[in-house]
Write an enzyme that holds these catalytic residues in place. Structure first.
Site, PDB file in Angstrom:
ATOM      1  N   ASP A 145     -11.803  -2.306   7.069  1.00  0.00           N
ATOM      2  CA  ASP A 145     -10.792  -1.582   6.357  1.00  0.00           C
ATOM      3  C   ASP A 145      -9.514  -1.016   7.490  1.00  0.00           C
ATOM      4  O   ASP A 145      -9.970  -0.600   8.433  1.00  0.00           O
ATOM      5  CB  ASP A 145     -11.278  -0.529   5.771  1.00  0.00           C
ATOM      6  N   PHE A 190      -0.621 -12.139  10.218  1.00  0.00           N
ATOM      7  CA  PHE A 190      -0.533 -11.991   8.905  1.00  0.00           C
ATOM      8  C   PHE A 190       0.012 -10.758   8.461  1.00  0.00           C
ATOM      9  O   PHE A 190       0.462 -10.022   9.644  1.00  0.00           O
ATOM     10  CB  PHE A 190      -1.947 -12.449   8.081  1.00  0.00           C
TER      11      PHE A 190
HETATM   12  P1  ITT Z   1      -9.937  -6.984   2.107  1.00  0.00           P
HETATM   13  O1  ITT Z   1     -10.013  -5.562   1.503  1.00  0.00           O
HETATM   14  O2  ITT Z   1     -10.346  -8.085   0.974  1.00  0.00           O
HETATM   15  O3  ITT Z   1     -10.678  -6.885   3.424  1.00  0.00           O
HETATM   16  P2  ITT Z   1      -7.113  -6.524   2.324  1.00  0.00           P
HETATM   17  O4  ITT Z   1      -5.784  -7.184   2.739  1.00  0.00           O
HETATM   18  O5  ITT Z   1      -6.985  -5.775   0.849  1.00  0.00           O
HETATM   19  O6  ITT Z   1      -8.461  -7.536   2.435  1.00  0.00           O
HETATM   20  P3  ITT Z   1      -7.218  -3.812   3.310  1.00  0.00           P
HETATM   21  O7  ITT Z   1      -7.365  -2.986   2.045  1.00  0.00           O
HETATM   22  O8  ITT Z   1      -7.960  -3.207   4.687  1.00  0.00           O
HETATM   23  O9  ITT Z   1      -7.441  -5.274   3.278  1.00  0.00           O
HETATM   24  O10 ITT Z   1      -5.657  -3.611   3.887  1.00  0.00           O
HETATM   25  C1  ITT Z   1      -5.371  -3.983   5.083  1.00  0.00           C
HETATM   26  C2  ITT Z   1      -3.715  -4.381   4.888  1.00  0.00           C
HETATM   27  O11 ITT Z   1      -3.175  -3.479   6.047  1.00  0.00           O
HETATM   28  C3  ITT Z   1      -3.562  -5.658   5.176  1.00  0.00           C
HETATM   29  O12 ITT Z   1      -3.618  -6.120   3.792  1.00  0.00           O
HETATM   30  C4  ITT Z   1      -2.110  -5.856   5.939  1.00  0.00           C
HETATM   31  O13 ITT Z   1      -1.130  -5.508   4.794  1.00  0.00           O
HETATM   32  C5  ITT Z   1      -2.237  -4.660   6.810  1.00  0.00           C
HETATM   33  N1  ITT Z   1      -2.792  -4.993   7.930  1.00  0.00           N
HETATM   34  C6  ITT Z   1      -4.109  -4.739   8.674  1.00  0.00           C
HETATM   35  N2  ITT Z   1      -4.347  -5.349   9.667  1.00  0.00           N
HETATM   36  C7  ITT Z   1      -3.320  -6.100   9.933  1.00  0.00           C
HETATM   37  C8  ITT Z   1      -2.733  -7.009  10.950  1.00  0.00           C
HETATM   38  O14 ITT Z   1      -3.738  -7.017  11.920  1.00  0.00           O
HETATM   39  N3  ITT Z   1      -1.379  -7.227  10.880  1.00  0.00           N
HETATM   40  C9  ITT Z   1      -0.780  -7.221  10.013  1.00  0.00           C
HETATM   41  N4  ITT Z   1      -1.160  -6.420   8.947  1.00  0.00           N
HETATM   42  C10 ITT Z   1      -2.360  -5.818   8.878  1.00  0.00           C
END
Ligand code: ITT
Length: 204
Positions: free
Chosen positions: A70, A151
């Site tokens: 997360d 991403f």
């Molecule tokens: P899962 O819950 O299925 O793992 P998610 O994308 O919904 O996927 P999160 O709730 O943890 O995951 O949200 C993380 C968000 O934070 C992600 O969608 C990106 O917008 C941002 N994010 C996290 N790590 C990142 C990274 O390494 N580079 C760019 N954006 C990131």
């Protein structure tokens, strides 16, 4: 034969985590590999609790070691937003970036500081134990998108030390410095120094 579920539907996260664990597991699954759609409500205001919830629910369902990430982006000028709600900030990466740049319009460099945070929860279904690993990365939100790697918010996350945006780095370069890279590094050390070496201590 060791398998690991990476409890995510986010391909960017999955590929990064997989590439960071080249020798620890033989098979990796993401949630996209299962037909069944298991809803995990990420309703806690704490990343760590959401990560634990995801890992436990998926691990218990499939009976395979599971890791859940997360993560989020906290922007100083926005009082820490979007933070825990980063993925819900817009319906796709372009929309989320657009919204962020709009909210930061007129804000100068020195006030555009931001931090990426990642909490990784590792869950062992056999004994229902969980372990959490953390990493963060500080930088600035740039004024426009640059680069095509990574991403999410990577095209607008600027690293002063490298004079580059995260999306301008190769996956290996990003992994070396990123929030997720640091959390996975700690996880990997745990696996190699404690977990795989002392299964009896862990009741496995
Ligand atoms: P899962 O819950 O299925 O793992 P998610 O994308 O919904 O996927 P999160 O709730 O943890 O995951 O949200 C993380 C968000 O934070 C992600 O969608 C990106 O917008 C941002 N994010 C996290 N790590 C990142 C990274 O390494 N580079 C760019 N954006 C990131």
């Amino acid at each position: 034969m060791r398998s690991l579920i990476v409890a995510t539907g986010n391909t960017g996260k999955f590929e990064e985590i997989k590439s960071l664990l080249p020798n620890e597991f033989d098979t990796f699954y993401s949630l996209r590999d299962f037909e069944e759609n298991i809803e995990v409500e990420e309703d806690s205001p704490l990343y760590v609790e959401n990560a634990l919830k995801k890992a436990r629910k998926i691990g218990d369902r499939f009976g395979i070691y599971t890791i859940a990430d997360d993560s989020g982006l906290e922007v100083e000028a926005l009082g820490g937003k979007p933070g825990i709600h980063s993925s819900r900030y817009g319906s796709n990466d372009d929309e989320r970036i657009e919204k962020l740049l709009t909210e930061l319009e007129g804000i100068p460099w020195e006030k555009r500081g931001a931090t990426f945070k990642a909490y990784l929860a590792f869950y062992i279904p056999e004994n229902e134990r969980s372990y959490v690993f953390y990493g963060h990365l500080t930088g600035y939100i740039g004024f426009k998108k640059k680069g095509s790697g990574g991403f999410g918010f990577d095209p607008v996350f600027y690293i002063s030390e490298l004079k580059k945006h995260l999306a301008e780095l190769t996956r290996e370069e990003k992994n070396r410095i990123s929030h997720r890279g640091k959390a996975v590094y700690a996880f990997k050390n745990f696996l190699n120094t404690d977990f795989f070496k002392s299964p009896r201590v862990l009741n496995l």
